[in-house]
Design an enzyme around this catalytic site. Structure first.
Site, short mmCIF file in Angstrom:
data_model
loop_
_atom_site.label_atom_id
_atom_site.label_comp_id
_atom_site.label_asym_id
_atom_site.label_seq_id
_atom_site.Cartn_x
_atom_site.Cartn_y
_atom_site.Cartn_z
N GLY A 2 0.83 -1.20 0.00
CA GLY A 2 0.00 0.00 0.00
C GLY A 2 0.86 1.25 0.00
N CYS A 25 5.30 -6.00 1.51
CA CYS A 25 5.60 -4.56 1.51
C CYS A 25 4.96 -3.87 2.73
CB CYS A 25 5.16 -3.94 0.19
SG CYS A 25 5.90 -2.31 -0.15
N TYR A 26 3.91 -3.08 2.53
CA TYR A 26 3.25 -2.43 3.66
C TYR A 26 2.76 -3.47 4.67
CZ TYR A 26 0.08 0.60 6.30
OH TYR A 26 -0.57 1.30 7.29
N HIS A 79 7.78 -7.48 -3.96
CA HIS A 79 6.48 -7.93 -4.48
C HIS A 79 6.64 -9.21 -5.29
CE1 HIS A 79 4.02 -4.37 -3.42
NE2 HIS A 79 5.20 -3.75 -3.46
N GLU A 95 4.30 -11.00 -6.45
CA GLU A 95 3.20 -11.11 -7.41
C GLU A 95 3.51 -10.44 -8.74
OE1 GLU A 95 2.24 -7.32 -5.01
OE2 GLU A 95 3.32 -9.21 -4.76
N SER A 116 -19.18 -6.30 -27.62
CA SER A 116 -18.29 -5.26 -28.13
C SER A 116 -17.47 -5.75 -29.31
CB SER A 116 -17.35 -4.81 -27.02
OG SER A 116 -16.45 -5.86 -26.69
N GLY A 117 -17.42 -7.08 -29.50
CA GLY A 117 -16.54 -7.63 -30.51
C GLY A 117 -15.24 -8.15 -29.92
N GLY A 118 -15.04 -7.89 -28.64
CA GLY A 118 -13.84 -8.37 -27.98
C GLY A 118 -14.04 -9.71 -27.31
N VAL A 119 -12.95 -10.21 -26.76
CA VAL A 119 -12.96 -11.53 -26.12
C VAL A 119 -13.87 -11.55 -24.89
CG1 VAL A 119 -11.53 -13.23 -24.92
CG2 VAL A 119 -10.67 -12.10 -26.98
N ASP A 120 -13.80 -10.50 -24.07
CA ASP A 120 -14.50 -10.51 -22.79
C ASP A 120 -16.02 -10.64 -22.97
OD1 ASP A 120 -11.94 -9.96 -21.92
OD2 ASP A 120 -12.32 -7.81 -21.76
N SER A 121 -16.59 -9.79 -23.80
CA SER A 121 -18.05 -9.82 -23.97
C SER A 121 -18.48 -11.10 -24.66
CB SER A 121 -18.53 -8.60 -24.74
OG SER A 121 -18.00 -8.56 -26.05
N ALA A 122 -17.65 -11.63 -25.57
CA ALA A 122 -18.00 -12.87 -26.26
C ALA A 122 -18.03 -14.05 -25.30
CB ALA A 122 -17.03 -13.13 -27.41
N LYS A 140 -7.63 -11.20 -17.78
CA LYS A 140 -7.78 -11.51 -19.19
C LYS A 140 -7.37 -12.94 -19.54
CE LYS A 140 -8.60 -9.02 -22.25
NZ LYS A 140 -9.83 -8.70 -23.03
#
Length: 516
Positions: free
Chosen positions: A57, A88-89, A167, A169, A222-228, A372
């Protein structure tokens, strides 16, 4: 979900990397959930966590109002020996509250730095801190130090507490995933039991429970991967009660509308209606230069379009849709509204921060907790073609956030052509699949040039290409100079109005992937 899976609770203290921690834990096959750093102890215990991770943080532990560990947390940990990892924090909180000392940093450590283990092993780790632990708490041992001699990690084996100043990650930390694996599997004794297959089954059940047996649902494609992927999942859950709408908002890439509709109808077999709303979007956006205003206008107008579509469906079916499906992802949520007082908003997204408060449709967001690459893995489980899942991300606001400044038809037309030349060159040279995201940006400046033996005063465009695993961090792609020269030459020769091309060599952080 937590009742069926071993769960790791991540307490968020405002780090922009918090969601990356969740992503890495799930990458190891272990379910994770993120809670605010000041969550009540009862809420944490309700998840029956097998381990707790404290995020980094931006605060100093000595600042007034700085976030603290939940009341009673350390007593619970001491009693149960609940495995805890501080990052970290989170490490500084543990050190201070367990009897160590934290010193205000005079030398800030930021970026990839060398760390030396007590055994002499050296590795590079991603640092991002000012304060540091100057005195170990009782019962803790030093495990490693930075090249500057600052404590980089410590542990108390008896209490099963591990703390890292760096970090793990972030991909810039060498073998960072192994630090998490050792903590979760070796210290925590957790058996991985979470997968995309289990997630798919659970999300289908969740959609059915949310929507019910009779309600109809709109899906914003939208035509993208996510919405499909979101559409395919919801279609599997409720069948023909799903009604997909693809909106041409006038901000699409070159021939995107034709390509997307062909894909949806012939490859994904989704029932899709195309709405040409380009005039209404561009009218609303006329004269607007501020990127946040653009996103909010686009978000509001999208909902207005879908309200109209819902009305048409209601007239046809005699029943109005009650829900709207969106392909919202974790990074959208993180960067728009992290959700508690210690977090910082990076930018709003049209489908998160830009939604109107009086929206009539209730949201269905089955991908809201995913990154993603996880969405692509889920798409494979759904049987979606790999070549479609490999498409580069495209922002919901489209070219509106790739034209810097005011939108005009001329600027959009130039950007479409430039982007198409760039993407086709990537495909020709076999580079497209090596890159996470590539696109062009229209800059609101003109420069002097020489074309056709004459002086020009034309537009400047920027090219952007990055590699990433999740979109939360990214590195610019090191193209061969000959490739950049070829692309620049093609753009300046084929796209009227452009006489200069620049290449963006900024990584994320400090930059974001998109320019706006």
């Amino acid at each position: 979900m937590s009742a069926r899976h071993a769960t790791v609770v991540i307490l968020d203290y405002g780090s922009q990397y918090t969601q990356l921690i969740a992503r890495r834990v799930r990458e190891l096959g272990i379910y994770s959930v993120i809670l605010p750093g000041d969550a009540r102890l009862e809420r944490i215990e309700s998840f029956e966590p097998r381990a707790v991770i404290l995020s980094g943080g931006p605060s100093s532990v000595y600042e007034p109002g700085a976030p603290m560990l939940p009341e009673g947390f350390l007593a619970l940990q001491e009693r149960t020996k609940l495995p805890v990892l501080g990052i970290c924090y989170g490490m500084q909180l543990l050190a201070r509250d367990l009897g160590g000392e934290v010193e205000k940093g005079h030398v800030r450590e930021y970026g990839q730095m060398e760390v030396v283990g007590e055994c002499g092993k050296r590795f590079l780790a991603w640092m991002s801190h000012g304060d540091h632990v100057s005195k170990l708490p009782p019962g803790f041992e030093s495990v490693s130090k930075s090249a500057q001699g600052i404590l980089a990690s410590m542990e108390n084996r008896e209490r099963r507490i591990v703390a890292l100043q760096f970090h793990p990650e972030v991909t810039h930390t060498e073998n960072g995933i192994e630090f998490l694996r050792q903590f979760l599997l070796d210290v925590g004794g957790i058996r991985p039991d979470w997968s995309m297959r289990s997630l798919l089954d659970e999300q289908i059940a969740a959609v059915r429970a949310q929507v019910g047996e009779r309600a109809h649902v709109l899906c914003a494609l939208s035509g993208g991967v996510d919405s499909a992927v979101a559409a395919a999942l919801v279609h599997r859950a409720i069948g023909d009660r799903l009604h997909c709408v693809f909106v041409d908002h006038g901000l699409l890439r070159f021939k995107e509308r034709e390509r997307v509709m062909e894909l949806f109808e012939t490859r994904l077999h989704l029932p899709v209606r195309c709405v040409d709303a380009s005039a209404r979007f561009l009218t609303k956006l006329a004269g607007v230069s501020d990127p946040e205003k653009k996103r909010k206008i686009i978000g509001a107008e999208f909902i207005s379009v879908f309200d109209d579509a819902a009305g048409e469906i209601a007239a046809r079916l005699g029943q109005a849709p009650e829900f709207l499906v969106q392909g919202t992802l974790y990074p959208d949520v993180i960067e728009s509204s992290p959700g508690h007082k210690h977090s910082t908003t990076i930018k709003s997204h049209h489908n998160v921060g830009g939604l109107p408060k009086d929206m009539k449709l209730k949201l269905v967001e089955p991908l809201r907790s995913l990154f993603k690459d996880e969405v692509r893995a889920l798409g494979r489980e759904l049987g979606i073609a790999p070549e479609f899942l490999g498409r580069h991300p495209f922002p919901g606001p489209g070219l509106a956030v790739r034209v810097i400044g005011e939108l005009t038809e001329e600027r959009l037309a130039i950007l479409r052509q430039v982007d198409e030349v760039f993407i086709q060159a990537l495909r020709e040279d076999g580079l497209y699949d090596r890159i996470w995201q590539a696109f062009a940006v229209f800059l609101p400046v003109k420069s002097v040039g020489v074309q056709g033996d004459g002086r020009t005063h034309d537009h400047v465009v920027a090219l952007r290409a990055v590699t990433s695993s999740d979109g939360m961090t990214a590195d610019w792609y090191p193209f061969d100079g000959r490739f950049l020269a070829k692309v620049s030459s093609r753009i300046c020769n084929q796209v009227r109005g452009v006489n200069r091309v620049v290449y963006d060599i900024s990584s994320k952080p400090p930059a974001t992937i998109e320019w706006e």
